[in-house]
Design a protein around this motif. Structure first.
Motif, mmCIF file in Angstrom:
data_model
loop_
_atom_site.group_PDB
_atom_site.id
_atom_site.type_symbol
_atom_site.label_atom_id
_atom_site.label_comp_id
_atom_site.label_asym_id
_atom_site.label_seq_id
_atom_site.Cartn_x
_atom_site.Cartn_y
_atom_site.Cartn_z
ATOM 1 N N VAL A 22 -23.237 -58.649 -23.993
ATOM 2 C CA VAL A 22 -23.940 -59.217 -22.840
ATOM 3 C C VAL A 22 -23.441 -58.567 -21.557
ATOM 4 N N ARG A 23 -22.120 -58.375 -21.445
ATOM 5 C CA ARG A 23 -21.584 -57.690 -20.258
ATOM 6 C C ARG A 23 -22.155 -56.288 -20.146
ATOM 7 N N ASP A 24 -22.230 -55.554 -21.268
ATOM 8 C CA ASP A 24 -22.797 -54.204 -21.249
ATOM 9 C C ASP A 24 -24.262 -54.227 -20.808
ATOM 10 N N ALA A 25 -25.027 -55.181 -21.337
ATOM 11 C CA ALA A 25 -26.438 -55.293 -20.967
ATOM 12 C C ALA A 25 -26.570 -55.620 -19.481
ATOM 13 N N ALA A 26 -25.733 -56.540 -18.988
ATOM 14 C CA ALA A 26 -25.779 -56.905 -17.574
ATOM 15 C C ALA A 26 -25.435 -55.712 -16.688
ATOM 16 N N THR A 27 -24.458 -54.925 -17.113
ATOM 17 C CA THR A 27 -24.087 -53.730 -16.351
ATOM 18 C C THR A 27 -25.248 -52.746 -16.303
#
Length: 70
Positions: A22-27
């Protein structure tokens, strides 16, 4: 944060590291939004075209593997 909890390790083993994905997608979304705000145009990775209806899902899907409710 959750790394010290044994259940976290079990869930990561079963479903993958969902918070990290999720952090990667948000980034990625933030970078794309920054590009749109700066130039007014999305980069090629997010442009919709005639083949986008049949395009494969993005490799960094925020959903964990396995069946999903519809």
């Amino acid at each position: 944060m959750f790394q010290d909890a044994p259940i976290y390790h079990q869930l990561v083993a079963e479903r993958g590291d969902v918070p990290a994905r999720v952090r990667d997608a948000a980034t990625s979304i933030r970078r794309e939004l920054d590009e749109v705000m700066r130039t007014g145009q999305p980069s090629g990775a997010f442009q919709l075209g005639p083949s986008s209806a049949h395009a494969a899902p993005r490799p960094h899907s925020a959903l964990p593997p396995g069946p999903h409710p519809r």
